[in-house]
Design a protein around this motif. Structure first.
Motif, PDB file in Angstrom:
ATOM      1  N   MET A   1       0.852  -1.188   0.000  1.00 25.58           N
ATOM      2  CA  MET A   1       0.000   0.000   0.000  1.00 25.58           C
ATOM      3  C   MET A   1       0.886   1.236   0.000  1.00 25.58           C
ATOM      4  O   MET A   1       1.641   1.456   0.954  1.00 25.58           O
ATOM      5  N   ARG A   2       0.810   2.025  -1.029  1.00 23.29           N
ATOM      6  CA  ARG A   2       1.623   3.237  -1.140  1.00 23.29           C
ATOM      7  C   ARG A   2       0.980   4.346  -0.312  1.00 23.29           C
ATOM      8  O   ARG A   2      -0.185   4.697  -0.515  1.00 23.29           O
ATOM      9  N   LEU A   3       1.747   4.914   0.621  1.00 17.87           N
ATOM     10  CA  LEU A   3       1.221   5.964   1.493  1.00 17.87           C
ATOM     11  C   LEU A   3       1.411   7.353   0.910  1.00 17.87           C
ATOM     12  O   LEU A   3       0.657   8.274   1.250  1.00 17.87           O
ATOM     13  N   HIS A   4       2.401   7.521   0.038  1.00 15.21           N
ATOM     14  CA  HIS A   4       2.565   8.812  -0.639  1.00 15.21           C
ATOM     15  C   HIS A   4       1.345   9.039  -1.548  1.00 15.21           C
ATOM     16  O   HIS A   4       1.030   8.220  -2.394  1.00 15.21           O
ATOM     17  N   GLY A   5       0.653  10.131  -1.332  1.00 13.73           N
ATOM     18  CA  GLY A   5      -0.550  10.429  -2.102  1.00 13.73           C
ATOM     19  C   GLY A   5      -1.823   9.831  -1.545  1.00 13.73           C
ATOM     20  O   GLY A   5      -2.907  10.063  -2.092  1.00 13.73           O
ATOM     21  N   ALA A   6      -1.718   9.056  -0.457  1.00 14.44           N
ATOM     22  CA  ALA A   6      -2.902   8.439   0.138  1.00 14.44           C
ATOM     23  C   ALA A   6      -3.689   9.453   0.964  1.00 14.44           C
ATOM     24  O   ALA A   6      -3.204  10.534   1.308  1.00 14.44           O
ATOM     25  N   THR A   7      -4.921   9.065   1.278  1.00 11.47           N
ATOM     26  CA  THR A   7      -5.751   9.844   2.200  1.00 11.47           C
ATOM     27  C   THR A   7      -6.032   8.961   3.405  1.00 11.47           C
ATOM     28  O   THR A   7      -6.645   7.908   3.279  1.00 11.47           O
ATOM     29  N   ALA A   8      -5.562   9.399   4.556  1.00 11.19           N
ATOM     30  CA  ALA A   8      -5.618   8.567   5.755  1.00 11.19           C
ATOM     31  C   ALA A   8      -6.476   9.202   6.829  1.00 11.19           C
ATOM     32  O   ALA A   8      -6.584  10.423   6.921  1.00 11.19           O
ATOM     33  N   PHE A  21       1.387   8.982  14.245  1.00  7.72           N
ATOM     34  CA  PHE A  21       0.897   8.429  12.984  1.00  7.72           C
ATOM     35  C   PHE A  21       0.519   9.545  12.011  1.00  7.72           C
ATOM     36  O   PHE A  21       0.926   9.530  10.842  1.00  7.72           O
ATOM     37  N   ALA A  22      -0.269  10.493  12.479  1.00  3.62           N
ATOM     38  CA  ALA A  22      -0.702  11.577  11.603  1.00  3.62           C
ATOM     39  C   ALA A  22       0.488  12.380  11.094  1.00  3.62           C
ATOM     40  O   ALA A  22       0.577  12.722   9.902  1.00  3.62           O
ATOM     41  N   GLU A  23       1.422  12.666  11.986  1.00  2.05           N
ATOM     42  CA  GLU A  23       2.589  13.463  11.614  1.00  2.05           C
ATOM     43  C   GLU A  23       3.462  12.731  10.598  1.00  2.05           C
ATOM     44  O   GLU A  23       3.894  13.325   9.584  1.00  2.05           O
ATOM     45  N   GLN A  24       3.721  11.452  10.844  1.00  2.00           N
ATOM     46  CA  GLN A  24       4.578  10.715   9.919  1.00  2.00           C
ATOM     47  C   GLN A  24       3.907  10.475   8.570  1.00  2.00           C
ATOM     48  O   GLN A  24       4.580  10.444   7.531  1.00  2.00           O
ATOM     49  N   LEU A  25       2.600  10.301   8.562  1.00  2.00           N
ATOM     50  CA  LEU A  25       1.893  10.178   7.286  1.00  2.00           C
ATOM     51  C   LEU A  25       2.053  11.440   6.450  1.00  2.00           C
ATOM     52  O   LEU A  25       2.281  11.377   5.232  1.00  2.00           O
ATOM     53  N   LEU A  26       1.946  12.586   7.093  1.00  2.00           N
ATOM     54  CA  LEU A  26       2.155  13.851   6.379  1.00  2.00           C
ATOM     55  C   LEU A  26       3.576  13.938   5.844  1.00  2.00           C
ATOM     56  O   LEU A  26       3.805  14.348   4.701  1.00  2.00           O
ATOM     57  N   HIS A  27       4.545  13.528   6.641  1.00  2.00           N
ATOM     58  CA  HIS A  27       5.942  13.570   6.210  1.00  2.00           C
ATOM     59  C   HIS A  27       6.208  12.613   5.061  1.00  2.00           C
ATOM     60  O   HIS A  27       7.127  12.844   4.260  1.00  2.00           O
ATOM     61  N   ARG A  28       5.425  11.532   4.984  1.00  2.00           N
ATOM     62  CA  ARG A  28       5.593  10.564   3.894  1.00  2.00           C
ATOM     63  C   ARG A  28       4.855  10.995   2.626  1.00  2.00           C
ATOM     64  O   ARG A  28       4.865  10.266   1.632  1.00  2.00           O
ATOM     65  N   GLY A  29       4.217  12.139   2.657  1.00  2.00           N
ATOM     66  CA  GLY A  29       3.574  12.656   1.452  1.00  2.00           C
ATOM     67  C   GLY A  29       2.128  12.269   1.272  1.00  2.00           C
ATOM     68  O   GLY A  29       1.615  12.302   0.143  1.00  2.00           O
ATOM     69  N   ALA A  30       1.439  11.888   2.362  1.00  2.00           N
ATOM     70  CA  ALA A  30      -0.001  11.628   2.244  1.00  2.00           C
ATOM     71  C   ALA A  30      -0.709  12.882   1.727  1.00  2.00           C
ATOM     72  O   ALA A  30      -0.392  14.010   2.146  1.00  2.00           O
ATOM     73  N   ALA A  31      -1.638  12.683   0.819  1.00  2.00           N
ATOM     74  CA  ALA A  31      -2.352  13.820   0.247  1.00  2.00           C
ATOM     75  C   ALA A  31      -3.212  14.531   1.282  1.00  2.00           C
ATOM     76  O   ALA A  31      -3.363  15.759   1.254  1.00  2.00           O
ATOM     77  N   PRO A  46      -0.117  20.935  12.281  1.00  2.00           N
ATOM     78  CA  PRO A  46      -0.206  21.665  11.012  1.00  2.00           C
ATOM     79  C   PRO A  46      -0.279  20.716   9.821  1.00  2.00           C
ATOM     80  O   PRO A  46       0.455  19.736   9.744  1.00  2.00           O
ATOM     81  N   GLY A  47      -1.192  20.992   8.923  1.00  2.00           N
ATOM     82  CA  GLY A  47      -1.344  20.190   7.715  1.00  2.00           C
ATOM     83  C   GLY A  47      -2.406  19.128   7.802  1.00  2.00           C
ATOM     84  O   GLY A  47      -2.834  18.591   6.773  1.00  2.00           O
ATOM     85  N   ALA A  48      -2.846  18.801   9.014  1.00  2.00           N
ATOM     86  CA  ALA A  48      -3.890  17.781   9.179  1.00  2.00           C
ATOM     87  C   ALA A  48      -5.265  18.409   9.150  1.00  2.00           C
ATOM     88  O   ALA A  48      -5.438  19.585   9.511  1.00  2.00           O
ATOM     89  N   GLU A  49      -6.243  17.634   8.715  1.00  2.00           N
ATOM     90  CA  GLU A  49      -7.644  18.063   8.759  1.00  2.00           C
ATOM     91  C   GLU A  49      -8.288  17.425   9.987  1.00  2.00           C
ATOM     92  O   GLU A  49      -8.342  16.205  10.096  1.00  2.00           O
ATOM     93  N   VAL A  50      -8.737  18.257  10.907  1.00  2.00           N
ATOM     94  CA  VAL A  50      -9.206  17.773  12.205  1.00  2.00           C
ATOM     95  C   VAL A  50     -10.700  17.475  12.151  1.00  2.00           C
ATOM     96  O   VAL A  50     -11.485  18.279  11.642  1.00  2.00           O
TER      97      VAL A  50
END
Length: 247
Positions: A1-8, A21-31, A46-50
């Motif tokens: 499962m590619r996490l870059h570009g994913a929506t988590a 988890f949220a922070e590292q997903l953003l760093h890995r390029g999650a959309a 910052p960068g997460a949708e709450v």
């Protein structure tokens, strides 16, 4: 499962492993990363949708699924650890523990399975514990709930195979989270654990996300996880910190 570009979507993202988890997903390029919590005002990332989310409230779960229809990665992290035994423990606390870890996880999967199917299958990561496999006097309600969550993970994996959803369980031992430190303060003599026992939560989350990207169905993230799984081949035993070293 590619996490870059994913929506988590991450449950319990206001602190501890959930925030990592949220922070590292953003760093890995999650959309997009939905960072959810019962008290969303406590999420500062910052960068997460709450989003507000209480996994024990069916209406809250339904609202989250309706708001996050683009999710293709679901991380079931929300949990409680109340330090309750089974025979003499408070039944309301035992029920809350099961409601959160078992029924809450099941509610999230039932709500988001159609969403994941519609978005190509995606992945589910359930945050489990070495206590999925072992018992611990002083926190046996948690062990029961995590054991049930492990069985749930294995069952759901089979049920969602046809829609192409990867279902992964994450198993690990004592980790330096606020929850673990609070438990140690309350339950352990001196309020501390031996030096070198606690995992770094950053390492656990990194190992978990690497495992999801590699398509693993079970991730034993440290030596405690490996030892706990191996212990299932022998006689049942309690969870003893000294039986393994943290990895």
């Amino acid at each position: 499962m590619r996490l870059h570009g994913a929506t988590a979507l991450v449950t319990g993202a206001n602190r501890d492993l959930g925030r990592h988890f949220a922070e590292q997903l953003l760093h890995r390029g999650a959309a997009k990363v939905y960072a959810t919590a019962r008290r969303p005002e406590l999420v500062d990332l910052p960068g997460a949708e709450v989003l507000p989310l209480d996994v024990t409230d069916p209406a809250s779960v339904a609202a989250a699924a309706a708001a996050a229809g683009d999710v293709d990665v679901l991380i079931n992290n929300a949990g409680v650890s109340l330090g309750v035994n089974l025979v003499g423990g408070d039944l309301d606390k035992i029920r809350l523990t099961l409601d959160t870890h078992f029924y809450g996880t099941l509610a999230m999967i039932r709500a988001f399975a159609p969403v994941l199917a519609g978005n190509g299958g995606g992945a589910i990561l359930n945050v489990l514990s070495v206590l999925s496999f072992q018992s611990l006097v002083g926190n046996n309600a948690y062990a029961v709930a995590k054991s049930a969550q492990w069985a749930l993970t294995n069952g759901v994996r089979l049920e969602l195979a046809d829609q192409g959803t990867l279902v992964t369980g994450l198993v690990f031992g004592p980790t330096a989270t606020e929850t673990m430190k609070a438990y140690a303060d309350k339950a352990l003599e001196g309020g501390t654990l031996p030096d070198g026992v606690l995992n770094d939560p950053v390492d656990i989350v990194r190992t978990a996300l690497d495992g999801v990207e590699a398509g693993k169905i079970e991730i034993l993230a440290d030596d405690f996880g490996v030892a706990a799984k191996a212990s299932l081949t022998g006689d049942p035993s309690g969870f003893v910190l000294e039986t393994a070293s943290a990895g």
